[in-house]
Design a protein around this motif. Structure first.
Motif, PDB file in Angstrom:
ATOM      1  N   GLY A 106      26.538   5.893  23.745  1.00 57.70           N
ATOM      2  CA  GLY A 106      25.784   6.479  24.745  1.00 57.70           C
ATOM      3  C   GLY A 106      26.661   7.523  25.389  1.00 57.70           C
ATOM      4  N   ASP A 124      27.526  13.263  24.775  1.00 58.63           N
ATOM      5  CA  ASP A 124      26.954  12.156  23.971  1.00 58.63           C
ATOM      6  C   ASP A 124      27.772  11.831  22.933  1.00 58.63           C
ATOM      7  OD1 ASP A 124      24.444  12.442  25.629  1.00 58.63           O
ATOM      8  OD2 ASP A 124      23.807  14.324  24.140  1.00 58.63           O
ATOM      9  N   VAL A 170      30.586   3.636  29.001  1.00 60.63           N
ATOM     10  CA  VAL A 170      29.171   4.421  28.917  1.00 60.63           C
ATOM     11  C   VAL A 170      28.272   4.385  30.421  1.00 60.63           C
ATOM     12  CG1 VAL A 170      26.926   4.241  27.567  1.00 60.63           C
ATOM     13  CG2 VAL A 170      29.022   3.601  26.433  1.00 60.63           C
ATOM     14  N   GLU A 171      27.700   5.448  30.639  1.00 59.26           N
ATOM     15  CA  GLU A 171      26.924   6.004  32.094  1.00 59.26           C
ATOM     16  C   GLU A 171      28.096   5.470  32.919  1.00 59.26           C
ATOM     17  OE1 GLU A 171      24.439   7.450  32.146  1.00 59.26           O
ATOM     18  OE2 GLU A 171      23.808   7.208  29.891  1.00 59.26           O
TER      19      GLU A 171
END
Length: 348
Positions: A153, A149, A199-200
């Motif tokens: 994000g 984390d 992010v992701e």
């Protein structure tokens, strides 16, 4: 390409099994698997074990090799699958090039509990701290891709597993099954980290779904190994019930193998998932293969009784390993997601 047309790889030879009592000594199995993992990585780099990238036109060969390694040893397959998945992720997301001889894991499970957090200093350097669960190859990997984390994000990071900033937590893997996979929790303390993708980016890329099918190929190889005593019993003339169980197991294994080959063909035809079918495909393949594994475990046990479990150390390990490994599948949660996807497509 048919399943039979894929070249069967030569898996690094296993040492003699230490026997029933010694076979479940976690430390001994961990060292055995670690040595074989090192040999397997060397074989991959030398071309003796071939794992073409998903979507490269030879995905069926990748799945067949994973299946073959798993049929030989599921714990070894868990580490090899993590290593080659890491190589595919780094290639897809433009991560750092792995150094020769490095052994990689992908540690991105996020069950409830303490998690990894990532921080960035003003000069742009990243580090990760906290606890990561299910770190397969914790004592034998040299690097890992870990999810953490970050302030913006969830991200994926490449982390060298250096002493002082990284430590496996002893005693956090109690299962007999997959004991050789060396999958404890691991503690990170301001470990240097390099972001891989955005992010992701790890879960949103097409390769995330392709990689999930690679895990299913390992499950299927484990099921083939579990079926060995049933095949042997049928050859000895076990009778009509034994033959019936073997017939049902053969149908399941053959059908699942054909589905893997079809999935590989579909991945190669649309590696970037322009048709939006990758998640549906992954859920179908993983769901079927998990169900096949469950049925194989049941039928082999019913047909052969307690004998192989009590007197054949290799079979006892195969059963224990596969029982644990297929629990990576999210069961009814995945089936419910599949049903929703199928319903939504039917309504279009």
């Amino acid at each position: 390409m048919t399943e039979d047309a894929v070249r069967r790889p030569v898996v690094p030879e296993a040492p003699p099994d230490p026997g029933v009592a010694g076979g479940f000594v976690g430390h001994a199995l961990r060292e055995e698997t670690s040595a074989r993992f090192t040999s397997a990585v060397a074989a991959i780099e030398a071309g003796g074990l071939s794992f073409p990238l998903p979507g490269s036109g030879a995905t069926a060969e990748r799945f067949a090799t994973l299946r073959a390694v798993a049929e030989d040893d599921l714990c070894l397959a868990r580490l090899v699958e993590g290593h080659v998945d890491a190589l595919a992720i780094l290639a897809e997301l433009g991560g750092p090039s792995p150094a020769p001889g490095s052994r990689w894991g992908v540690w991105a499970a996020e069950p409830p509990g303490e998690r990894l957090t990532a921080e960035q200093t003003p000069d742009g350097r990243w580090s990760v701290s906290g606890l990561k669960q299910y770190c397969s190859g914790a004592h034998s990997c040299t690097h890992a891709l870990v999810s953490a984390d970050a302030p913006d994000g969830r991200r994926l990071f490449a982390v060298p597993l250096a002493g002082g900033t990284y430590e496996p937590v002893e005693g956090t893997w109690q299962a007999l099954g997959m004991a050789g996979s060396d999958t404890p929790d691991a503690r990170f303390r301001s470990a240097a980290a390099e972001p891989v993708g955005g992010v992701e980016g790890y879960v949103n890329r097409p390769g995330f779904q392709h990689g999930g099918i690679g895990v299913a190929a390992c499950w299927l190889g484990g099921a083939s190994a579990v079926a060995r005593p049933l095949r042997a019993a049928a050859r000895r003339g076990g009778g009509p019930y034994t033959d019936a169980h073997l017939g049902a197991v053969d149908i399941d294994l053959h059908t699942a193998g054909l589905l893997l080959t079809t999935a590989a063909t579909d991945i190669d035809a649309d590696p970037m998932d322009s048709r939006g079918e990758a998640r549906l495909r992954s859920l179908r393949v993983r769901g079927l293969v998990e169900a096949v594994c469950d049925r194989v475990l049941g039928r082999v046990g019913r047909a052969t009784g307690a004998g192989p479990l009590c007197h054949d150390a290799r079979h006892a390990r195969n059963v224990a390993d596969l029982t644990v490994y297929i629990r990576q599948h999210h069961a009814e949660r995945s089936l419910a997601e599949l049903g929703t996807l199928v319903s939504d497509r039917a309504d279009r």
